[in-house]
Motif scaffolding. Structure first.
Motif, PDB file in Angstrom:
ATOM      1  N   ALA A  74       0.833  -1.204   0.000  1.00 34.04           N
ATOM      2  CA  ALA A  74       0.000   0.000   0.000  1.00 34.04           C
ATOM      3  C   ALA A  74       0.867   1.253   0.000  1.00 34.04           C
ATOM      4  CB  ALA A  74      -0.930  -0.013   1.210  1.00 34.04           C
ATOM      5  N   ALA A  75       1.923   1.247   0.812  1.00 37.51           N
ATOM      6  CA  ALA A  75       2.808   2.406   0.887  1.00 37.51           C
ATOM      7  C   ALA A  75       3.484   2.673  -0.457  1.00 37.51           C
ATOM      8  CB  ALA A  75       3.850   2.190   1.980  1.00 37.51           C
ATOM      9  N   THR A  76       3.946   1.616  -1.115  1.00 39.73           N
ATOM     10  CA  THR A  76       4.618   1.768  -2.415  1.00 39.73           C
ATOM     11  C   THR A  76       3.667   2.311  -3.468  1.00 39.73           C
ATOM     12  OG1 THR A  76       6.137  -0.051  -1.904  1.00 39.73           O
ATOM     13  CG2 THR A  76       5.866   0.552  -4.223  1.00 39.73           C
ATOM     14  N   VAL A  77       2.463   1.761  -3.521  1.00 39.02           N
ATOM     15  CA  VAL A  77       1.476   2.195  -4.511  1.00 39.02           C
ATOM     16  C   VAL A  77       1.114   3.664  -4.300  1.00 39.02           C
ATOM     17  CG1 VAL A  77      -0.953   1.952  -5.182  1.00 39.02           C
ATOM     18  CG2 VAL A  77       0.515  -0.064  -5.029  1.00 39.02           C
ATOM     19  N   VAL A  78       0.903   4.066  -3.063  1.00 38.76           N
ATOM     20  CA  VAL A  78       0.542   5.455  -2.771  1.00 38.76           C
ATOM     21  C   VAL A  78       1.681   6.395  -3.151  1.00 38.76           C
ATOM     22  CG1 VAL A  78       0.092   7.094  -0.904  1.00 38.76           C
ATOM     23  CG2 VAL A  78      -1.179   4.947  -1.015  1.00 38.76           C
ATOM     24  N   THR A  79       2.915   6.025  -2.848  1.00 39.38           N
ATOM     25  CA  THR A  79       4.068   6.865  -3.185  1.00 39.38           C
ATOM     26  C   THR A  79       4.165   7.093  -4.688  1.00 39.38           C
ATOM     27  OG1 THR A  79       5.311   6.124  -1.249  1.00 39.38           O
ATOM     28  CG2 THR A  79       6.576   7.047  -3.073  1.00 39.38           C
ATOM     29  N   GLN A  80       4.021   6.015  -5.469  1.00 40.14           N
ATOM     30  CA  GLN A  80       4.100   6.142  -6.921  1.00 40.14           C
ATOM     31  C   GLN A  80       2.909   6.929  -7.475  1.00 40.14           C
ATOM     32  OE1 GLN A  80       4.612   2.221  -8.583  1.00 40.14           O
ATOM     33  NE2 GLN A  80       6.647   1.954  -7.698  1.00 40.14           N
ATOM     34  N   MET A  81       1.735   6.692  -6.932  1.00 47.09           N
ATOM     35  CA  MET A  81       0.534   7.390  -7.403  1.00 47.09           C
ATOM     36  C   MET A  81       0.659   8.897  -7.195  1.00 47.09           C
ATOM     37  SD  MET A  81      -3.417   6.835  -6.177  1.00 47.09           S
ATOM     38  CE  MET A  81      -2.954   7.055  -4.444  1.00 47.09           C
ATOM     39  N   ARG A  82       1.164   9.299  -6.049  1.00 51.78           N
ATOM     40  CA  ARG A  82       1.280  10.731  -5.762  1.00 51.78           C
ATOM     41  C   ARG A  82       2.378  11.386  -6.594  1.00 51.78           C
ATOM     42  NH1 ARG A  82       1.177  12.217   0.362  1.00 51.78           N
ATOM     43  NH2 ARG A  82       0.324  14.147  -0.500  1.00 51.78           N
ATOM     44  N   MET A  83       3.315  10.603  -7.090  1.00 50.89           N
ATOM     45  CA  MET A  83       4.338  11.111  -7.987  1.00 50.89           C
ATOM     46  C   MET A  83       3.723  11.443  -9.355  1.00 50.89           C
ATOM     47  SD  MET A  83       7.846   9.163  -9.141  1.00 50.89           S
ATOM     48  CE  MET A  83       6.909   7.695  -9.608  1.00 50.89           C
ATOM     49  N   THR A  84       2.757  10.627  -9.782  1.00 49.25           N
ATOM     50  CA  THR A  84       2.126  10.821 -11.088  1.00 49.25           C
ATOM     51  C   THR A  84       0.983  11.825 -11.025  1.00 49.25           C
ATOM     52  OG1 THR A  84       2.726   8.580 -11.762  1.00 49.25           O
ATOM     53  CG2 THR A  84       0.928   9.644 -12.979  1.00 49.25           C
ATOM     54  N   PHE A  85       0.160  11.714  -9.982  1.00 50.54           N
ATOM     55  CA  PHE A  85      -0.983  12.614  -9.816  1.00 50.54           C
ATOM     56  C   PHE A  85      -0.678  13.537  -8.627  1.00 50.54           C
ATOM     57  CE2 PHE A  85      -2.567   8.826 -11.895  1.00 50.54           C
ATOM     58  CZ  PHE A  85      -3.358   9.344 -12.915  1.00 50.54           C
ATOM     59  N   LYS A  86       0.002  14.627  -8.926  1.00 47.40           N
ATOM     60  CA  LYS A  86       0.561  15.469  -7.873  1.00 47.40           C
ATOM     61  C   LYS A  86      -0.489  16.275  -7.113  1.00 47.40           C
ATOM     62  CE  LYS A  86       4.963  15.929 -10.350  1.00 47.40           C
ATOM     63  NZ  LYS A  86       5.676  14.969  -9.486  1.00 47.40           N
ATOM     64  N   ASN A  87      -1.687  16.410  -7.670  1.00 44.87           N
ATOM     65  CA  ASN A  87      -2.709  17.230  -7.016  1.00 44.87           C
ATOM     66  C   ASN A  87      -3.698  16.415  -6.188  1.00 44.87           C
ATOM     67  OD1 ASN A  87      -1.598  19.520  -8.012  1.00 44.87           O
ATOM     68  ND2 ASN A  87      -3.289  20.068  -9.368  1.00 44.87           N
ATOM     69  N   LEU A  88      -3.434  15.125  -6.017  1.00 41.14           N
ATOM     70  CA  LEU A  88      -4.327  14.326  -5.177  1.00 41.14           C
ATOM     71  C   LEU A  88      -4.347  14.908  -3.768  1.00 41.14           C
ATOM     72  CD1 LEU A  88      -3.466  10.672  -6.240  1.00 41.14           C
ATOM     73  CD2 LEU A  88      -5.578  11.924  -6.706  1.00 41.14           C
ATOM     74  N   LYS A  89      -5.552  15.079  -3.249  1.00 43.41           N
ATOM     75  CA  LYS A  89      -5.692  15.720  -1.944  1.00 43.41           C
ATOM     76  C   LYS A  89      -5.879  14.710  -0.822  1.00 43.41           C
ATOM     77  CE  LYS A  89      -7.904  19.664   0.192  1.00 43.41           C
ATOM     78  NZ  LYS A  89      -8.850  20.781  -0.003  1.00 43.41           N
ATOM     79  N   TYR A  90      -6.658  13.677  -1.078  1.00 40.70           N
ATOM     80  CA  TYR A  90      -6.879  12.636  -0.080  1.00 40.70           C
ATOM     81  C   TYR A  90      -7.407  11.388  -0.761  1.00 40.70           C
ATOM     82  CZ  TYR A  90     -11.272  15.334  -0.221  1.00 40.70           C
ATOM     83  OH  TYR A  90     -12.366  16.045  -0.629  1.00 40.70           O
ATOM     84  N   GLY A  91      -7.542  10.323   0.024  1.00 39.16           N
ATOM     85  CA  GLY A  91      -7.937   9.054  -0.559  1.00 39.16           C
ATOM     86  C   GLY A  91      -8.986   8.313   0.245  1.00 39.16           C
TER      87      GLY A  91
END
Length: 324
Positions: A74-91
């Motif tokens: 989960a930590a790895t997926v979130v880290t990569q996702m936030r690198m690609t979608f930089k404006n994500l605010k919450y999940g």
């Protein structure tokens, strides 16, 4: 009715909300909750995630699964996702979980109910029960996880109020959005309250890998509880503390001991990884009681009600807040 596949192609910075699904069955349910699906976008070579993009009530959503369940993934997926979608605010961390059969303001937690993380007492809404240090004669839990973002807590509150004021349950209606195809016969259907069995905590499952009925589990060891045949008409939602850890709890005594120590309503295995650096609300459909009798019978329906609840939150969140 399945979501409309739109040729719409947005920019990466148009997406503000992430929907994280640990299991495949949970991701199928999530994608059926979309109003429309968007075209995929390019991503850096360092990002190995696969995304499904879409919208719910004009909120743009990134849906992502995990290669395997667990906090590290989960930590790895979130880290990569936030690198690609930089404006994500919450999940939203949405899926199935193991329930603790305790009483809340909405009755006893049962299979097919939904548990949502919400701060209670000294807890933030989610705790990592296996993170701490051993002291003489006891285990001291250390550290804490971030609480759900205020926008989602407010949405959960408004959803709870609105459901009290109407006769038809929008969450149950959302469950019907999931298509029952020939490939997944009855996978997401309500198994029936008569198939919700809770055994005494000290009674072990009799034959590993075989159902209670086929394995000879003693029906007299079940805890008698009233059957509410209307449970498939109105989904029961409990809000409080969710426990996360590296291992799946399959022991009723351990379940009860941990639940009593930390006042938790359910257990899961991904929240600590997702919440390390990303504000999330954890939403779990109850698929088992964290005991030796657990099986897959309720997985589909539990995933469906969790996704249906998550979808409904988007109708109580400020679009301006999410898109800011």
């Amino acid at each position: 009715m399945h979501p409309i596949m739109s040729p719409k192609r947005l920019r990466h910075d148009s997406y503000r909300v992430a929907w994280i699904c640990p299991l495949e069955v949970e991701q199928i349910a999530a994608m059926e909750m979309l109003d429309e699906r968007h075209s995929r976008l390019p991503q850096p070579s360092e990002d190995s995630n696969v995304y499904n993009l879409g919208s719910i009530n004009n909120h743009n959503v990134v849906i992502v699964g995990l290669p395997q369940a667990g906090n590290c993934h989960a930590a790895t997926v979130v880290t990569q996702m936030r690198m690609t979608f930089k404006n994500l605010k919450y999940g939203l961390l949405v899926g199935i979980g193991g329930g603790v059969p305790v009483e809340t303001d909405y009755g006893m937690i049962r299979l097919g109910h939904v548990v949502v993380s919400e701060p209670r007492g000294t807890h933030s809404g989610a705790i990592q029960y296996d993170h701490g240090k051993a002291n003489a004669g006891y285990f001291e839990r250390t550290g804490s996880l971030a609480p759900p973002p205020l926008a989602l807590l407010n949405a959960a509150r408004e959803l709870s109020i609105s459901r009290e004021l109407i006769d038809n349950d929008p969450i149950s209606e959302n469950v019907k959005k999931i298509r029952i195809s020939r490939q997944t016969p009855r996978r997401f259907k309500f198994p029936g309250a008569a198939n919700d069995h809770l055994y005494l905590a000290d009674y072990e499952h009799q034959q590993k890998g075989v159902s209670c009925e086929d394995g000879g589990c003693d029906k007299d060891q079940r805890i008698p509880r009233p059957i509410n045949e209307e449970d498939d008409l109105f989904v029961v939602v409990h809000r409080g503390t969710i426990a996360t850890g590296e291992k799946v709890i399959k022991d009723a005594k351990e379940r009860d001991d941990l639940a009593e120590s930390y006042t938790v309503l359910c257990f899961e295995t991904e929240a600590a990884g997702a919440l390390t650096d990303f504000p999330c609300m954890v939403i779990r459909g109850i698929s088992d009681y964290c005991d030796s009798h657990k099986n897959d019978e309720w997985h589909g329906y539990a995933a469906a009600v969790a996704a249906a609840y998550a979808r409904q939150l988007f109708f109580h969140m400020s679009i301006e807040e999410a898109q800011r």
